[in-house]
Scaffold this motif. Structure first.
Motif, PDB file in Angstrom:
ATOM      1  N   UNK A  18      35.028  36.710  43.568  1.00  0.00           N
ATOM      2  CA  UNK A  18      36.283  36.948  43.895  1.00  0.00           C
ATOM      3  C   UNK A  18      36.861  37.906  42.592  1.00  0.00           C
ATOM      4  N   UNK A  19      36.428  37.527  41.599  1.00  0.00           N
ATOM      5  CA  UNK A  19      36.414  38.565  40.468  1.00  0.00           C
ATOM      6  C   UNK A  19      35.970  39.871  40.708  1.00  0.00           C
ATOM      7  N   UNK A  20      35.016  40.011  41.001  1.00  0.00           N
ATOM      8  CA  UNK A  20      34.161  41.412  41.497  1.00  0.00           C
ATOM      9  C   UNK A  20      35.072  42.182  42.335  1.00  0.00           C
ATOM     10  N   UNK A  21      35.316  41.416  43.369  1.00  0.00           N
ATOM     11  CA  UNK A  21      36.218  42.058  44.388  1.00  0.00           C
ATOM     12  C   UNK A  21      37.589  42.597  43.996  1.00  0.00           C
ATOM     13  N   UNK A  22      38.238  41.655  43.269  1.00  0.00           N
ATOM     14  CA  UNK A  22      39.560  42.172  42.599  1.00  0.00           C
ATOM     15  C   UNK A  22      39.361  43.198  41.621  1.00  0.00           C
ATOM     16  N   UNK A  23      38.276  43.416  40.812  1.00  0.00           N
ATOM     17  CA  UNK A  23      38.051  44.506  39.906  1.00  0.00           C
ATOM     18  C   UNK A  23      37.805  45.684  40.732  1.00  0.00           C
ATOM     19  N   UNK A  24      36.976  45.814  41.686  1.00  0.00           N
ATOM     20  CA  UNK A  24      36.675  46.888  42.449  1.00  0.00           C
ATOM     21  C   UNK A  24      38.008  47.392  43.281  1.00  0.00           C
ATOM     22  N   UNK A 149      41.905  38.281  31.332  1.00  0.00           N
ATOM     23  CA  UNK A 149      42.872  38.003  32.313  1.00  0.00           C
ATOM     24  C   UNK A 149      42.239  37.653  33.596  1.00  0.00           C
ATOM     25  N   UNK A 150      41.116  38.228  33.733  1.00  0.00           N
ATOM     26  CA  UNK A 150      40.429  38.026  35.095  1.00  0.00           C
ATOM     27  C   UNK A 150      39.530  36.855  35.289  1.00  0.00           C
ATOM     28  N   UNK A 151      39.501  36.048  34.217  1.00  0.00           N
ATOM     29  CA  UNK A 151      38.416  34.803  34.443  1.00  0.00           C
ATOM     30  C   UNK A 151      39.019  33.629  35.203  1.00  0.00           C
ATOM     31  N   UNK A 152      40.132  33.278  35.270  1.00  0.00           N
ATOM     32  CA  UNK A 152      40.840  32.420  36.020  1.00  0.00           C
ATOM     33  C   UNK A 152      41.425  32.884  37.226  1.00  0.00           C
ATOM     34  N   UNK A 153      41.809  32.031  38.191  1.00  0.00           N
ATOM     35  CA  UNK A 153      42.509  32.294  39.418  1.00  0.00           C
ATOM     36  C   UNK A 153      43.467  31.714  39.618  1.00  0.00           C
ATOM     37  N   UNK A 154      44.306  32.372  40.558  1.00  0.00           N
ATOM     38  CA  UNK A 154      45.840  31.745  40.885  1.00  0.00           C
ATOM     39  C   UNK A 154      45.912  30.203  41.228  1.00  0.00           C
ATOM     40  N   UNK A 155      44.875  29.828  41.612  1.00  0.00           N
ATOM     41  CA  UNK A 155      44.935  28.457  42.391  1.00  0.00           C
ATOM     42  C   UNK A 155      44.232  27.488  41.264  1.00  0.00           C
ATOM     43  N   UNK A 156      44.072  28.088  40.182  1.00  0.00           N
ATOM     44  CA  UNK A 156      43.400  27.007  38.846  1.00  0.00           C
ATOM     45  C   UNK A 156      44.536  26.285  38.269  1.00  0.00           C
ATOM     46  N   UNK A 157      44.358  25.006  38.214  1.00  0.00           N
ATOM     47  CA  UNK A 157      45.386  24.368  37.166  1.00  0.00           C
ATOM     48  C   UNK A 157      45.119  24.584  35.935  1.00  0.00           C
ATOM     49  N   UNK A 158      45.794  24.168  34.990  1.00  0.00           N
ATOM     50  CA  UNK A 158      45.351  24.384  33.540  1.00  0.00           C
ATOM     51  C   UNK A 158      44.284  23.811  33.176  1.00  0.00           C
ATOM     52  N   UNK A 159      43.801  22.745  33.586  1.00  0.00           N
ATOM     53  CA  UNK A 159      42.607  21.938  33.131  1.00  0.00           C
ATOM     54  C   UNK A 159      41.230  22.996  33.651  1.00  0.00           C
ATOM     55  N   UNK A 160      41.233  23.436  34.792  1.00  0.00           N
ATOM     56  CA  UNK A 160      40.440  24.243  35.246  1.00  0.00           C
ATOM     57  C   UNK A 160      40.390  25.521  34.477  1.00  0.00           C
ATOM     58  N   UNK A 161      41.439  26.048  34.250  1.00  0.00           N
ATOM     59  CA  UNK A 161      41.572  27.362  33.328  1.00  0.00           C
ATOM     60  C   UNK A 161      40.741  27.084  31.947  1.00  0.00           C
ATOM     61  N   UNK A 162      41.332  25.787  31.240  1.00  0.00           N
ATOM     62  CA  UNK A 162      40.733  25.640  30.179  1.00  0.00           C
ATOM     63  C   UNK A 162      39.123  25.403  30.354  1.00  0.00           C
TER      64      UNK A 162
END
Length: 306
Positions: A18-24, A149-162
């Motif tokens: 997902x990150x690679x697609x977003x970057x491209x 800024x690109x490491x986490x995704x919009x559906x990640x909760x705080x625990x998953x982001x951390x």
């Protein structure tokens, strides 16, 4: 792999895709388009402004010096640049500081091709996510500007982001020499929650990207890194986005010929909204200098690690 359980591995593989697609989606619109409105170094991140009469060129060079000084580039033998962009930092590491080995990671093939074409001595650029990178040797310094800024995704909760951020910090700690340093620059939420984020930005500009908060960054680094310095560049980024928007307006005809009127309008809107968000304090920009918690580093510095 970053974990032993199958579910975690699949999650992080999907995250990388997902990150690679977003970057491209964002960066591979074309180098010539960005060249119209960025400074000559093609620095696509917040500049460091100190004087009212600073030009974008001066402020971007100062930003690069900030990160080079943070890792003591003059004494470094090996440096890793995570999210290397078009290679401005790699250029200075090679040609100004004589660093023997510099590695740049990017998810944009266009950026990688551009950097390789410069033939900087001692520089290797890889189209690779940090989650998959396996260096053979440690680095004296690691720099990451505008990638966090690109490491986490919009559906990640705080625990998953951390969890994701802690994985990043753990790897950086393990990749650094005992007295190495990490210089990190990232946009973050300030007086705004993720739920209040503009859907246009998430849908049209940076899909599948999610910003951190300062609390999430510090929680993820806890016990791994000492935060030696942190500065807030919120107004620097408001000014930077305003400068980019001004330059894009001046080159509207050329930009339209390259990417079409819809793309130009989309970027103009994004830069205007970004400048407004930073100016209003909804978004902020952090520059952090971190050193790993290691007994070797603290030996002789008045701190005893049990």
């Amino acid at each position: 792999m970053v974990a032993t359980d199958t579910g975690r591995i699949e999650t992080d593989t999907g995250r990388t895709d997902a990150a690679a697609a977003a970057i491209r989606h964002h960066y591979d619109i074309g180098n010539d388009f960005y060249r119209l409105w960025l400074d000559p170094t093609l620095s696509y991140s917040c500049a460091l402004r100190e004087q009212p009469d600073d030009t974008l060129e001066v402020a971007q060079e100062r930003k690069l010096r900030h990160h080079l000084d943070a890792i003591d580039a003059g004494r470094a033998r090996a440096v890793l640049d995570i999210g290397c962009g078009w290679g401005a930092l790699l250029d200075r590491l090679s040609n100004r500081h004589g660093v023997a080995r510099s590695v740049g990671l990017t998810l944009s093939p266009e950026q990688a091709e551009y950097v390789r074409a410069q033939h900087y001595p001692g520089v290797e650029v890889r189209v690779e996510d940090w989650l998959h990178y396996r260096p053979a040797e440690r680095f004296d310094g690691i720099v990451s500007i505008g990638a966090f800024e690109h490491f986490a995704r919009p559906d990640d909760g705080p625990a998953e982001k951390i969890r994701v951020y802690r994985e990043f910090f753990t790897r950086c700690r393990d990749w650094l020499t005992p007295d190495g340093a990490l210089s990190l620059q990232t946009i973050a939420y300030a007086n705004m929650s993720a739920a209040q984020a503009d859907t246009f930005m998430q849908r049209e500009i940076f899909p599948d990207a999610e910003l951190p908060t300062l609390a999430e960054i510090t929680a993820a680094a806890d016990g791994l890194f000492e935060i030696c310095a942190i500065t807030n560049g919120r107004l620097d980024y408001a000014w930077t986005c305003t400068e980019w928007a001004r330059r894009l307006r001046a080159e509207r005809a050329a930009a339209t010929a390259l990417v079409g009127p819809d793309a130009v309008a989309r970027y103009a809107r994004y830069l205007k909204l970004s400048a407004m968000g930073f100016r209003m304090g909804k978004l902020t920009l952090f520059r952090l200098v971190l050193r790993p918690y290691r007994s070797e580093y603290f030996a002789g510095r008045g701190t005893v690690i049990a």
